[in-house]
Write a protein that holds these residues in place. Sequence first.
Motif, PDB file in Angstrom:
ATOM      1  N   MET A  91       5.859   9.985   0.013  1.00 30.71           N
ATOM      2  CA  MET A  91       5.138  10.265  -1.230  1.00 30.71           C
ATOM      3  C   MET A  91       6.110  10.798  -2.271  1.00 30.71           C
ATOM      4  O   MET A  91       6.736  11.841  -2.071  1.00 30.71           O
ATOM      5  CB  MET A  91       4.009  11.256  -0.972  1.00 30.71           C
ATOM      6  CG  MET A  91       2.963  10.661  -0.038  1.00 30.71           C
ATOM      7  SD  MET A  91       1.787  11.843   0.602  1.00 30.71           S
ATOM      8  CE  MET A  91       1.522  11.127   2.248  1.00 30.71           C
ATOM      9  N   ALA A  92       6.240  10.069  -3.349  1.00 25.78           N
ATOM     10  CA  ALA A  92       7.208  10.412  -4.391  1.00 25.78           C
ATOM     11  C   ALA A  92       6.983  11.825  -4.896  1.00 25.78           C
ATOM     12  O   ALA A  92       5.850  12.260  -5.119  1.00 25.78           O
ATOM     13  CB  ALA A  92       7.098   9.420  -5.546  1.00 25.78           C
ATOM     14  N   ASN A 114       0.796  -1.223   0.000  1.00 22.27           N
ATOM     15  CA  ASN A 114       0.000   0.000   0.000  1.00 22.27           C
ATOM     16  C   ASN A 114       0.835   1.285   0.000  1.00 22.27           C
ATOM     17  O   ASN A 114       0.285   2.349  -0.257  1.00 22.27           O
ATOM     18  CB  ASN A 114      -0.944  -0.012   1.204  1.00 22.27           C
ATOM     19  CG  ASN A 114      -2.028   1.047   1.149  1.00 22.27           C
ATOM     20  OD1 ASN A 114      -2.718   1.319   2.113  1.00 22.27           O
ATOM     21  ND2 ASN A 114      -2.202   1.685   0.007  1.00 22.27           N
ATOM     22  N   PRO A 115       2.156   1.253   0.276  1.00 20.07           N
ATOM     23  CA  PRO A 115       2.924   2.501   0.166  1.00 20.07           C
ATOM     24  C   PRO A 115       2.855   3.073  -1.251  1.00 20.07           C
ATOM     25  O   PRO A 115       2.503   2.366  -2.208  1.00 20.07           O
ATOM     26  CB  PRO A 115       4.359   2.071   0.522  1.00 20.07           C
ATOM     27  CG  PRO A 115       4.181   0.862   1.377  1.00 20.07           C
ATOM     28  CD  PRO A 115       2.986   0.154   0.808  1.00 20.07           C
ATOM     29  N   ASP A 116       3.187   4.356  -1.383  1.00 22.81           N
ATOM     30  CA  ASP A 116       3.196   5.001  -2.690  1.00 22.81           C
ATOM     31  C   ASP A 116       3.978   4.130  -3.669  1.00 22.81           C
ATOM     32  O   ASP A 116       5.098   3.693  -3.375  1.00 22.81           O
ATOM     33  CB  ASP A 116       3.829   6.385  -2.572  1.00 22.81           C
ATOM     34  CG  ASP A 116       3.524   7.265  -3.770  1.00 22.81           C
ATOM     35  OD1 ASP A 116       2.546   6.998  -4.481  1.00 22.81           O
ATOM     36  OD2 ASP A 116       4.263   8.247  -3.966  1.00 22.81           O
ATOM     37  N   LEU A 117       3.404   3.859  -4.828  1.00 23.71           N
ATOM     38  CA  LEU A 117       3.933   2.829  -5.726  1.00 23.71           C
ATOM     39  C   LEU A 117       5.403   3.017  -6.091  1.00 23.71           C
ATOM     40  O   LEU A 117       6.186   2.061  -5.999  1.00 23.71           O
ATOM     41  CB  LEU A 117       3.053   2.741  -6.975  1.00 23.71           C
ATOM     42  CG  LEU A 117       3.453   1.671  -7.985  1.00 23.71           C
ATOM     43  CD1 LEU A 117       2.230   0.958  -8.541  1.00 23.71           C
ATOM     44  CD2 LEU A 117       4.227   2.316  -9.135  1.00 23.71           C
ATOM     45  N   ASN A 174       3.577 -12.863  -7.121  1.00 22.34           N
ATOM     46  CA  ASN A 174       2.678 -12.771  -5.956  1.00 22.34           C
ATOM     47  C   ASN A 174       2.797 -11.464  -5.187  1.00 22.34           C
ATOM     48  O   ASN A 174       2.512 -11.424  -3.988  1.00 22.34           O
ATOM     49  CB  ASN A 174       2.932 -13.945  -5.004  1.00 22.34           C
ATOM     50  CG  ASN A 174       4.337 -13.951  -4.418  1.00 22.34           C
ATOM     51  OD1 ASN A 174       5.245 -13.305  -4.960  1.00 22.34           O
ATOM     52  ND2 ASN A 174       4.508 -14.656  -3.311  1.00 22.34           N
ATOM     53  N   VAL A 175       3.182 -10.386  -5.872  1.00 23.17           N
ATOM     54  CA  VAL A 175       3.220  -9.068  -5.238  1.00 23.17           C
ATOM     55  C   VAL A 175       2.187  -8.188  -5.938  1.00 23.17           C
ATOM     56  O   VAL A 175       2.181  -8.083  -7.172  1.00 23.17           O
ATOM     57  CB  VAL A 175       4.611  -8.426  -5.333  1.00 23.17           C
ATOM     58  CG1 VAL A 175       4.593  -7.005  -4.755  1.00 23.17           C
ATOM     59  CG2 VAL A 175       5.635  -9.273  -4.583  1.00 23.17           C
ATOM     60  N   VAL A 176       1.327  -7.579  -5.143  1.00 21.79           N
ATOM     61  CA  VAL A 176       0.244  -6.753  -5.679  1.00 21.79           C
ATOM     62  C   VAL A 176       0.332  -5.362  -5.064  1.00 21.79           C
ATOM     63  O   VAL A 176       0.534  -5.219  -3.852  1.00 21.79           O
ATOM     64  CB  VAL A 176      -1.135  -7.376  -5.377  1.00 21.79           C
ATOM     65  CG1 VAL A 176      -2.236  -6.581  -6.074  1.00 21.79           C
ATOM     66  CG2 VAL A 176      -1.175  -8.828  -5.818  1.00 21.79           C
ATOM     67  N   PHE A 177       0.172  -4.346  -5.900  1.00 24.10           N
ATOM     68  CA  PHE A 177       0.156  -2.958  -5.424  1.00 24.10           C
ATOM     69  C   PHE A 177      -1.279  -2.489  -5.247  1.00 24.10           C
ATOM     70  O   PHE A 177      -2.190  -2.928  -5.953  1.00 24.10           O
ATOM     71  CB  PHE A 177       0.856  -2.033  -6.426  1.00 24.10           C
ATOM     72  CG  PHE A 177       2.291  -2.375  -6.663  1.00 24.10           C
ATOM     73  CD1 PHE A 177       3.280  -1.996  -5.760  1.00 24.10           C
ATOM     74  CD2 PHE A 177       2.668  -3.081  -7.790  1.00 24.10           C
ATOM     75  CE1 PHE A 177       4.611  -2.314  -5.983  1.00 24.10           C
ATOM     76  CE2 PHE A 177       3.999  -3.404  -8.024  1.00 24.10           C
ATOM     77  CZ  PHE A 177       4.973  -3.025  -7.117  1.00 24.10           C
ATOM     78  N   THR A 178      -1.457  -1.566  -4.352  1.00 20.78           N
ATOM     79  CA  THR A 178      -2.750  -0.917  -4.199  1.00 20.78           C
ATOM     80  C   THR A 178      -2.524   0.530  -3.788  1.00 20.78           C
ATOM     81  O   THR A 178      -1.456   0.881  -3.290  1.00 20.78           O
ATOM     82  CB  THR A 178      -3.628  -1.668  -3.177  1.00 20.78           C
ATOM     83  OG1 THR A 178      -4.971  -1.213  -3.277  1.00 20.78           O
ATOM     84  CG2 THR A 178      -3.131  -1.479  -1.750  1.00 20.78           C
ATOM     85  N   GLY A 179      -3.520   1.378  -4.007  1.00 21.72           N
ATOM     86  CA  GLY A 179      -3.376   2.793  -3.678  1.00 21.72           C
ATOM     87  C   GLY A 179      -3.498   3.668  -4.908  1.00 21.72           C
ATOM     88  O   GLY A 179      -3.753   3.199  -6.021  1.00 21.72           O
TER      89      GLY A 179
END
Length: 514
Positions: free
Chosen positions: A446-447, A294-297, A473-478
Amino acid sequence: MDAVLPGRSRAVTGPTDHVVVVGAGLAGLSAAMRLAGAGRRVTVLEREELPGGRAGRITTPVDGGAYRFDTGPTVLTMPDLVADCFDALGEDMTDWLELEPVSPLYRARYADGSHLDVHADPEAMAAEISAVCGPAEADGYRRFVEYVSRLYRYEMRHFIDRNIDTPADLLSPDLARLVAAGGFRRLAPVVQQFLKDERTQRVFSFQSLYAGLSPYDALAIYAVIAYMDSVAGVFFPRGGIHALPSAMAAAAAAHGVEFRYGAEVVRVEHSGGRASAVVTADGERVACDAVVLNPDLPVAYTELLGVQPRRLRRLTYSPSCYLMLAGSRASWPDNAHHTILFGRAWREVFEELTGGRLMSDPSVLVSTPTLSDPELAPPGRHVYYVLFPTPSLSAGARSGVDWERIAGGYREHVVTTLERRGYPGFGDGIEVEHVTTPLDWRARGMADGAPFASSHTFGQTGPFRPGNLWGENVVFTGSGTQPGVGVPMVLVSGRLAAERITGRDRAYRSRAWR
């Protein structure tokens, strides 16, 4: 168990029994609730001592009580998307969270001294526009509502409410309808087709700034933000916006999600594109079958995965903002929960922000949440949330904007602007304050110091926005991934992330799009 989305979209491969969610922001909480509802064991690791991420909380004690400040979003729309998160757990949102409609949604105040109250009910809004701008403008507004409602129906189900892997995934009859409706034209000219008064044009196009763009550059498809904002309604939780992530976390915990606060993740262990564990700042290794980040991508890629895809180096970021949270003894009789103070300049404002310059004639947002919930401040006092858009750090650097040097002077500029625009004595009334500059946003992860993430240019929208699946198996969100920025979108993002893991494509169809 293997997760497969037959013929629909890619998914995590291999076992998914234990999922670690890094970050308890709104998107991470949305994902955790849906994963728990689908029977996964879920562990949420959050570096702060409370949930919320950008939707955090600062509590400042003073004589007579305390001020409770929301630190992030202040406008909540599309409550059905919130309810959808609780539905995933078999829960009723109203048992956990009390939402009240905000009326008016906004009070827009203009440099000529006029003001326009924005209402969710189209006929009430048409009556307001007729009284302020004339009956012809009210008729144009009615046609505009019909138009954005059509765009909303075309977009949400097929372009936002689903995982997208390639541009070919967009091919559907609704794409043709969007094209025919002018959805890929520029927003400002489309709005001007319906609304001729500059005051109404501003009220129904300023939302493009949420997408990081001027209405003269944004695509007309972003008129749906105006739909969510000004047609579907604005709501406020009892206890402030932070009550939302608090309720989501509490419901998730009641269904077995383990929350560990004060646990900063510094690295994701992975090999051959498969993650096996996350490592915390104190050296603990938490093994897992899949990871939701969930951190900034861009930060998640570089700091947690240790990789930097070439495309991330080319991202264009949205404007940032200077945020003042003020606890005050002052009040003004004509204030509203959300007030937009428009300057005389308009197009020039966006040219300055995207060109890396500070606004010379600013348009700003002032929220006063204590008008809806007086318990957020000691008796007789108020909380003010003052947001001045600014360039992102990289854009500002090109024009010599140095926040270490100018922060103090800019604070005086903020106070002076408010005092000249209907808040006399604002500075003298402040009892406590908390300021966030673009440098502070960057320090919070935050970038480019951009809390609204990468902008929604055509090349950073839909299938062209950074995807939410990496490796096996790594998924981003946000907000940095699909579908994008804003509370509604990050709640959807959490569900899309969960679906990459569970394989239950659109398993929890939101009542919002039914």
